[in-house]
Design an enzyme around this catalytic site. Structure first.
Site, PDB file in Angstrom:
ATOM      1  N   SER A 105     -11.883   3.559   0.755  1.00 38.76           N
ATOM      2  CA  SER A 105     -11.613   3.455   2.194  1.00 38.76           C
ATOM      3  C   SER A 105     -12.787   3.990   3.003  1.00 38.76           C
ATOM      4  CB  SER A 105     -10.339   4.245   2.526  1.00 38.76           C
ATOM      5  OG  SER A 105      -9.290   3.830   1.665  1.00 38.76           O
ATOM      6  N   ILE A 126      -4.714  11.840  -3.622  1.00 40.02           N
ATOM      7  CA  ILE A 126      -4.265  12.971  -4.461  1.00 40.02           C
ATOM      8  C   ILE A 126      -5.359  13.394  -5.428  1.00 40.02           C
ATOM      9  CG2 ILE A 126      -1.808  12.341  -4.301  1.00 40.02           C
ATOM     10  CD1 ILE A 126      -2.063  11.277  -7.221  1.00 40.02           C
ATOM     11  N   ASP A 127      -6.391  12.545  -5.605  1.00 39.57           N
ATOM     12  CA  ASP A 127      -7.402  12.800  -6.645  1.00 39.57           C
ATOM     13  C   ASP A 127      -8.347  13.955  -6.346  1.00 39.57           C
ATOM     14  OD1 ASP A 127      -7.953   9.306  -7.621  1.00 39.57           O
ATOM     15  OD2 ASP A 127      -6.204  10.630  -7.697  1.00 39.57           O
ATOM     16  N   ALA A 186      -0.800  25.659 -19.381  1.00 39.28           N
ATOM     17  CA  ALA A 186      -0.953  24.668 -20.463  1.00 39.28           C
ATOM     18  C   ALA A 186      -1.877  25.232 -21.545  1.00 39.28           C
ATOM     19  CB  ALA A 186      -1.531  23.366 -19.906  1.00 39.28           C
ATOM     20  N   LYS A 213       2.769  30.704 -32.382  1.00 45.33           N
ATOM     21  CA  LYS A 213       3.170  29.926 -31.196  1.00 45.33           C
ATOM     22  C   LYS A 213       3.996  28.751 -31.704  1.00 45.33           C
ATOM     23  CE  LYS A 213       0.450  29.390 -27.532  1.00 45.33           C
ATOM     24  NZ  LYS A 213       1.211  29.512 -26.259  1.00 45.33           N
ATOM     25  N   LYS A 214       5.123  28.487 -31.070  1.00 48.48           N
ATOM     26  CA  LYS A 214       6.022  27.455 -31.586  1.00 48.48           C
ATOM     27  C   LYS A 214       6.023  26.188 -30.719  1.00 48.48           C
ATOM     28  CE  LYS A 214       7.945  29.666 -35.065  1.00 48.48           C
ATOM     29  NZ  LYS A 214       7.280  29.350 -36.337  1.00 48.48           N
TER      30      LYS A 214
END
Ligand code: F6P
Length: 320
Positions: A105, A126-127, A186, A213-214
């Site tokens: 744009s 949003i990027d 994360a 860690k599971k």
């Protein structure tokens, strides 16, 4: 200058309506009239517009999407298409145009400026990947949408000892993946700006799962590697980790804007109108080092901001 136009273009993003509201009401406050052009550049080419007044933009600041609707216009990418748009603006006595949208744009707005029609671009995608700004409208809301979704998905990952793979948007940029990854804790974030092989993913998970860690969260940006590819690899090499995939897709594009997005949209709208009133003919409004500025299109490339290297390293250090 008497009349300005405003349109939204490209992928919609939360707080575009807040920006439309700010441009319209601030322009009227400064003695201008405002024409709303519908469906972005496609609507401009076909002369789809309506006069906007203070009441036209009432009750939209909290709404996602765009009241003026938007488009990705192939025709406007042609000289003939742009000339149709330019001529319509001139014939309808529109002295300048505010474009709310992303990279494509902004390119269209720059072309109109070169043709002699003053434009100013408000970064709306949003990027968060536009030159001339460290912040684009809709980014903060999208990151919070991802955060809320991942926290819901994590409940199942924890309850079932699973590795949850989540694919997020960003076209060619990893900002949404990195910021949401750091915010939700994360274990792994895959982004186009940084190469991480599936083998490296494997080693990272094996190391953390050896430390009892599971469950884990992998966030992958669509421009890095698809969630489907990550899932396929995990199923082949780590079936014991019970991998699952969620592609968040268009959830990230909608919804009520966050406080930060709505506020920035209001400030960007004011800056855009002030820039045009000052005689500006072609610039992008943006947030650069905590200042709201208007950078001429030809200089905006000097202000192209990448991902934060420390954030990338930190998310993986904390994810063990
Ligand atoms: O540019 C915003 C964006 O949501 C990207 O993150 C995504 O890749 C793209 O738009 C999707 O485009 P479309 O809405 O045309 O499917």
């Amino acid at each position: 200058m008497n009349k300005i136009g405003v349109l939204t273009s490209g992928g919609d993003s939360p707080s575009m309506n807040a920006a439309i509201r700010s441009v319209t009401r601030y322009a009227i406050y400064k003695g201008l009239t405002v024409e709303g052009i519908q469906r972005g550049y496609e609507g401009l080419i076909h002369g789809e517009s309506l006069a906007l007044n203070r009441r036209s933009v009432g009750g939209i600041i909290h709404r996602g999407g765009t009241h003026l609707r938007t488009s990705r216009s192939e025709e406007f990418m042609t000289k003939e298409g742009r000339l149709k748009g330019y001529n319509w603006l001139v014939q309808n006595h529109i002295d300048a145009l505010v474009v709310i949208g992303g990279n494509g744009s902004m390119k269209g707005a720059e072309k109109l400026s070169e043709m002699g029609l003053p434009t100013v671009t408000i970064p709306g995608t949003i990027d968060n990947d536009m030159a001339g700004t460290q912040y684009t409208l809709g980014y903060d809301t999208a990151v919070n949408t991802v955060l809320e979704a991942v926290n819901r998905i994590r409940d199942t990952a924890v309850s079932h000892d699973r590795v949850a793979i989540i694919e997020v948007m960003g076209r060619h940029a990893g900002f949404i993946a990195l910021e949401s990854g750091l915010s939700c804790g994360a274990e792994i974030v895959l982004i186009p700006e940084k190469k991480m092989s599936m083998e490296e993913v494997s080693h990272h998970l094996e190391a953390s799962h050896k430390q009892w860690k599971k469950n884990s969260i992998i966030i992958t940006a669509e421009g890095a590697v698809s969630g489907a590819e990550v899932l396929q690899y995990m199923k082949a090499h780590h079936p014991e980790m019970n991998p699952s995939l969620t592609v968040l897709g268009y959830l990230q594009r909608g919804g009520a804007p966050s406080a930060r997005d709505a506020k920035m949209a209001s400030l960007f709208g004011q800056k855009a109108v002030e820039y045009l009133l000052s005689g500006g003919t072609g610039a992008v409004v943006g947030l650069i080092h905590d200042n709201i500025v208007a950078t001429p299109y030809e200089e905006a490339g000097q202000f192209q901001f990448g991902i934060d290297e420390n954030e990338y390293e930190l998310v993986h250090a904390l994810g063990m």
